[in-house]
Design a protein around this motif. Sequence first.
Motif, PDB file in Angstrom:
ATOM      1  N   TYR A  77      -7.942  -8.931  10.917  1.00  0.00           N
ATOM      2  CA  TYR A  77      -8.375 -10.305  11.116  1.00  0.00           C
ATOM      3  C   TYR A  77      -9.879 -10.404  10.969  1.00  0.00           C
ATOM      4  CZ  TYR A  77      -9.193  -9.376  16.170  1.00  0.00           C
ATOM      5  OH  TYR A  77      -9.614  -8.902  17.368  1.00  0.00           O
TER       6      TYR A  77
ATOM      7  N   GLY B  26      -1.281  -9.564   3.854  1.00  0.00           N
ATOM      8  CA  GLY B  26      -1.415  -8.249   4.472  1.00  0.00           C
ATOM      9  C   GLY B  26      -0.803  -7.149   3.638  1.00  0.00           C
TER      10      GLY B  26
ATOM     11  N   CYS C 267      -5.396 -14.875  14.590  1.00  0.00           N
ATOM     12  CA  CYS C 267      -4.440 -14.465  13.576  1.00  0.00           C
ATOM     13  C   CYS C 267      -3.712 -15.714  13.094  1.00  0.00           C
ATOM     14  CB  CYS C 267      -3.412 -13.500  14.178  1.00  0.00           C
ATOM     15  SG  CYS C 267      -4.110 -11.908  14.638  1.00  0.00           S
TER      16      CYS C 267
ATOM     17  N   CYS D 165       4.685  -8.883   2.434  1.00  0.00           N
ATOM     18  CA  CYS D 165       3.450  -8.714   3.195  1.00  0.00           C
ATOM     19  C   CYS D 165       2.237  -9.143   2.379  1.00  0.00           C
ATOM     20  CB  CYS D 165       3.305  -7.271   3.667  1.00  0.00           C
ATOM     21  SG  CYS D 165       4.515  -6.798   4.934  1.00  0.00           S
TER      22      CYS D 165
ATOM     23  N   TRP E 185       1.667 -14.500  13.701  1.00  0.00           N
ATOM     24  CA  TRP E 185       1.179 -13.132  13.725  1.00  0.00           C
ATOM     25  C   TRP E 185       0.719 -12.793  15.140  1.00  0.00           C
ATOM     26  CZ3 TRP E 185      -0.060 -10.000   9.169  1.00  0.00           C
ATOM     27  CH2 TRP E 185       0.346 -10.583   7.962  1.00  0.00           C
TER      28      TRP E 185
ATOM     29  N   CYS F 249       4.412  -6.370   8.764  1.00  0.00           N
ATOM     30  CA  CYS F 249       3.149  -6.504   8.036  1.00  0.00           C
ATOM     31  C   CYS F 249       1.953  -6.363   8.972  1.00  0.00           C
ATOM     32  CB  CYS F 249       3.077  -7.880   7.368  1.00  0.00           C
ATOM     33  SG  CYS F 249       4.493  -8.268   6.321  1.00  0.00           S
ATOM     34  N   GLU F 250       0.842  -5.952   8.383  1.00  0.00           N
ATOM     35  CA  GLU F 250      -0.425  -5.851   9.098  1.00  0.00           C
ATOM     36  C   GLU F 250      -1.528  -6.421   8.224  1.00  0.00           C
ATOM     37  OE1 GLU F 250      -3.342  -2.468  11.155  1.00  0.00           O
ATOM     38  OE2 GLU F 250      -1.636  -1.822   9.944  1.00  0.00           O
TER      39      GLU F 250
ATOM     40  N   ASN G 162       1.852 -12.778   2.249  1.00  0.00           N
ATOM     41  CA  ASN G 162       1.422 -13.311   3.537  1.00  0.00           C
ATOM     42  C   ASN G 162       0.033 -12.812   3.952  1.00  0.00           C
ATOM     43  OD1 ASN G 162       3.586 -15.044   4.951  1.00  0.00           O
ATOM     44  ND2 ASN G 162       4.730 -13.415   3.903  1.00  0.00           N
TER      45      ASN G 162
ATOM     46  N   CYS H 232      -3.736  -8.022  12.765  1.00  0.00           N
ATOM     47  CA  CYS H 232      -2.676  -8.990  13.037  1.00  0.00           C
ATOM     48  C   CYS H 232      -1.379  -8.392  12.502  1.00  0.00           C
ATOM     49  CB  CYS H 232      -2.952 -10.304  12.332  1.00  0.00           C
ATOM     50  SG  CYS H 232      -4.490 -11.103  12.848  1.00  0.00           S
ATOM     51  N   TYR H 233      -0.294  -8.612  13.225  1.00  0.00           N
ATOM     52  CA  TYR H 233       1.009  -8.040  12.865  1.00  0.00           C
ATOM     53  C   TYR H 233       2.031  -9.159  12.734  1.00  0.00           C
ATOM     54  CZ  TYR H 233      -1.314  -3.789  14.295  1.00  0.00           C
ATOM     55  OH  TYR H 233      -2.212  -2.760  14.403  1.00  0.00           O
ATOM     56  N   LEU H 234       2.843  -9.072  11.681  1.00  0.00           N
ATOM     57  CA  LEU H 234       3.902 -10.040  11.442  1.00  0.00           C
ATOM     58  C   LEU H 234       5.229  -9.299  11.374  1.00  0.00           C
ATOM     59  CD1 LEU H 234       4.818 -12.940  10.768  1.00  0.00           C
ATOM     60  CD2 LEU H 234       4.441 -12.358   8.347  1.00  0.00           C
TER      61      LEU H 234
END
Length: 170
Positions: free
Chosen positions: A163, A63, A29, A58, A33, A159-160, A61, A40-42
């Motif tokens: 990946y 996502g 990621c 998001c 993230w 955010c998601e 970035n 991947c998560y932010l």
Amino acid sequence: MDRVNFVVAVAFLASTVVGHPTPHVLSSCPNGWIAYEGSCYLFNNKDNMSFVAAEEFCTQNGGHVVHIDDEAENNFIKDQARQYTHTSTKLLWIGIKDMVEGEWRYTSDDSLVTFFDWDPSQPNDGSYAECVVLWADQDYKWGDHPCVHVGSYSVYALCEAKYMKSYMLQ
């Protein structure tokens, strides 16, 4: 044959031909993230924002505002959120809107939401609260919320992004 399977097959054949071992799958990621089950998560913990601003953040970035598809993903996100939250007035956007009253849909692809984790008192604001948040003060149960920042709550983007898997010969 989909593209990923094709890449794996070609990599395997190439490694066999040149005498290398079977390829290994690598996943990663972007910096900052967190990886979980192919996504991947932010967690944006700095900028309080409206739902529209969260969508823009998001997207910029790479996502979208998070989709929570099942209990396992929901529990993972709750566990991660507990590490970041330092106030009970914090909320995290989920990428869901009540486009038609009582019909909750993901905003990034308009798909119907099939998993919910509502707080027992939620949803409660009818047409006034059309977006969905994770509520820190309710142990990250879901709640409906106005799509713009209001009141004493601080609302942040979550955010998601899926990946990409890459393959490397050894």
